[in-house]
Design an enzyme around this catalytic site. Structure first.
Site, PDB file in Angstrom:
ATOM      1  N   LYS A 183       0.857  -1.187   0.000  1.00 10.49           N
ATOM      2  CA  LYS A 183       0.000   0.000   0.000  1.00 10.49           C
ATOM      3  C   LYS A 183       0.892   1.235   0.000  1.00 10.49           C
ATOM      4  O   LYS A 183       1.534   1.549   0.997  1.00 10.49           O
ATOM      5  CB  LYS A 183      -0.913  -0.016   1.243  1.00 10.49           C
ATOM      6  CG  LYS A 183      -2.215   0.766   1.071  1.00 10.49           C
ATOM      7  CD  LYS A 183      -2.089   2.272   1.027  1.00 10.49           C
ATOM      8  CE  LYS A 183      -1.867   2.863   2.391  1.00 10.49           C
ATOM      9  NZ  LYS A 183      -1.880   4.369   2.357  1.00 10.49           N
ATOM     10  N   GLU A 257       9.647   0.582  10.970  1.00 10.13           N
ATOM     11  CA  GLU A 257      10.674   1.627  10.834  1.00 10.13           C
ATOM     12  C   GLU A 257       9.934   2.944  10.970  1.00 10.13           C
ATOM     13  O   GLU A 257       9.172   3.335  10.083  1.00 10.13           O
ATOM     14  CB  GLU A 257      11.394   1.494   9.481  1.00 10.13           C
ATOM     15  CG  GLU A 257      12.722   2.224   9.466  1.00 10.13           C
ATOM     16  CD  GLU A 257      12.639   3.569   8.777  1.00 10.13           C
ATOM     17  OE1 GLU A 257      12.413   4.560   9.505  1.00 10.13           O
ATOM     18  OE2 GLU A 257      12.788   3.627   7.554  1.00 10.13           O
ATOM     19  N   CYS A 291      13.241  10.284   8.035  1.00 10.61           N
ATOM     20  CA  CYS A 291      13.095   9.839   9.427  1.00 10.61           C
ATOM     21  C   CYS A 291      14.435   9.814  10.151  1.00 10.61           C
ATOM     22  O   CYS A 291      14.486   9.945  11.371  1.00 10.61           O
ATOM     23  CB  CYS A 291      12.401   8.486   9.506  1.00 10.61           C
ATOM     24  SG  CYS A 291      12.824   7.374   8.195  1.00 10.61           S
ATOM     25  N   GLU A 388       9.476  15.138  16.398  1.00  7.96           N
ATOM     26  CA  GLU A 388       9.928  15.032  15.009  1.00  7.96           C
ATOM     27  C   GLU A 388       9.170  16.060  14.167  1.00  7.96           C
ATOM     28  O   GLU A 388       7.951  16.020  14.066  1.00  7.96           O
ATOM     29  CB  GLU A 388       9.672  13.626  14.467  1.00  7.96           C
ATOM     30  CG  GLU A 388      10.222  13.441  13.074  1.00  7.96           C
ATOM     31  CD  GLU A 388      10.048  12.015  12.553  1.00  7.96           C
ATOM     32  OE1 GLU A 388      10.958  11.535  11.854  1.00  7.96           O
ATOM     33  OE2 GLU A 388       9.006  11.396  12.821  1.00  7.96           O
TER      34      GLU A 388
END
Length: 477
Positions: A183, A257, A291, A388
């Site tokens: 996806k 992850e 990331c 983040e």
């Protein structure tokens, strides 16, 4: 400082072979999905690029059944040397269509064409080449004498590296003998669907790879499907936690992850000009949509002022603008939603007392853009040092001793990556051993290679992707 002005050098968007509509890929065919079609937008211009059909839970069920049939009848029992031929073929076709894929990626994602062209697409091809080489050598990978595939892998990928993340996920799964239901991200489905064309071009048996565009509900349906044996997810920590709760106790394999808030440590003996280049690459590459971005800069106090001066001068030269211009250094933020989050977190930095410096570069009138920004006088308690941001925003903190540097670097719930800048090899090894991060770069940053495992600790997830170690996630060992 003299600033060279370059005339625009745009790559032609015609090379992308953009189609008005794209369909999902199930059982070797492009078919209409039962979901409400989505419009994918060019973040640099806010124009609609294409309409993309999306999947329903029934479509997910059909795709998983197709993957199961392909696994049972063809792919799972095929010798590794035969599987390798297909994976090599995919790798070569990605190379052949590299320019098309690069332009399409920059249109759909907003990243500069020089990054799509020089990093994303070549590394995607490299992952297929590398894993093709493993397909007939799995017995020698250190995971037992007769490692078996798991079955059907459900994979959900993010919008920051749409093609590269698809390659990271699909290549090891296929090499190990698994079939795939993937996806792609809602805002960036196009290169994954062109990869589906390449898969069809490579004559991969029907059902071995299925690609289902859509929003989070489609990803949730893939992850929760009872006949999926293995789930691999790259994305936000919050969604990763939901998936882990959902799969707990099911016996199905999971790798995550997730986010990061990486520390980039500059010691007083570091080569400062080299470090500045690494810092800029670490946080402004791909608009900071990384990331493992080096979003927290920890500088030894005695060199902090000099480094900050050099950093401001270098960041001032970055060109923000049209992603298809070969001179552009920083492209468009991927979506309005993401731009709003970056703006909100940057405002919180000012409100909490950090000193904001923003590049004076001109921004385009249209599209989602954010000028490169550096905060100094940052304390560890501030949101910009803890959360983040996933954008071109750098938080600068200082330290006095190496022990303090490591303590501050590890003061985060994340643990995906870190950087160390020093000319002492002993200090590199000392710091790297103490850092709680899956990847530690020394005197460089954001270096990726399919032969090297990548992954995190704590809220950055678990499991490794890439390298010999990364094969384990797709094997029954």
């Amino acid at each position: 400082m003299t600033m060279w002005e370059y005339a625009p050098a745009p790559e032609s968007r015609d090379i992308a072979n953009l189609k008005p509509t794209y369909r999902m890929f199930v059982d070797g065919q492009f078919v209409e999905g039962g979901g409400e079609p989505l419009k994918t937008i060019n973040p640099a211009t806010e124009e609609v690029l294409a309409e993309v059909s999306t999947a329903t839970s029934d479509d997910v069920d059909r795709a998983v059944q197709a993957a199961r049939r392909a696994y049972d009848r063809v792919w799972g029992r095929m010798p590794g040397s035969e599987r390798a031929k297909y994976i090599f073929r995919i790798a070569r076709l990605v190379q052949e269509r590299a320019r098309e894929l690069a332009v399409l990626e920059s249109l759909d994602n907003g990243k500069p064409i020089k990054e799509s062209r020089d990093v994303d697409v070549p590394t995607a091809a490299a992952h297929f080449f590398y894993h093709a080489g493993w397909a007939d050598k799995l017995a020698y990978a250190g995971h037992g004498p007769d490692p078996r595939p798991l079955g059907v892998a459900g994979q959900v990928i993010p919008w920051n590296f749409p093609l590269l993340m698809a390659a990271w996920k699909i290549a090891p799964a296929l090499a190990c003998g698994n079939t795939v239901v993937l996806k792609p991200a809602e805002t960036t489905p196009l290169t994954a669907l062109v990869l589906a064309e390449i898969i069809q071009q490579a004559d991969l048996p029907p059902g071995v790879v299925n690609i289902l565009p859509g929003a989070g509900d489609v990803g949730a349906a893939v992850v929760s499907h009872a006949d999926v044996d293995k789930v691999a997810f790259t994305g936000s920590t919050d969604v990763g936690k939901l998936i882990q709760r959902q799969l707990a106790g099911t016996g199905r394999k999971l790798t995550l992850e997730l986010g990061g808030k990486a520390a980039n440590i500059v010691f007083d003996d570091a080569p400062l000009d080299q470090a500045v280049e690494g810092i800029v690459n670490g946080i402004f590459f791909n608009q900071g949509h990384v990331c493992c971005a080096g979003s927290r800069l920890l500088v030894q106090e005695s060199v902090a002022d000099e480094l900050l001066e050099k950093l401001h001068a270098r960041v001032s030269t970055l060109r923000v603008g049209d992603p298809l211009d070969k001179n552009t250094d920083v492209g468009a933020i991927n979506s309005r939603e993401q731009l709003t989050r970056i703006q909100e977190l940057a405002s919180s930095g000012e409100a909490e007392g950090a000193e904001r410096w923003t590049s004076s570069c001109p921004l385009p009138d249209k599209g989602f853009f954010f000028a490169p920004t550096v905060f100094s006088n940052v304390s560890q308690a501030m949101r910009i040092a803890r959360e983040e941001i996933f954008g071109p925003v750098l938080s600068v903190l200082t330290f006095r001793t190496p022990d303090e540097a490591v303590a501050k670097a590890n003061n985060t719930p994340y643990g995906l990556s870190a950087g160390i800048w020093t000319e002492k090899g002993s200090r590199i090894l000392w710091a790297a051993q103490k850092m709680r991060a899956g990847v530690v770069w020394a005197n460089t940053f954001n270096r990726f290679d399919p032969t090297a495992p990548f992954g995190g600790y704590q809220e950055s997830g678990f499991g490794r992707e890439g390298g010999r170690t990364g094969l384990e996630a797709y094997l029954d060992v």
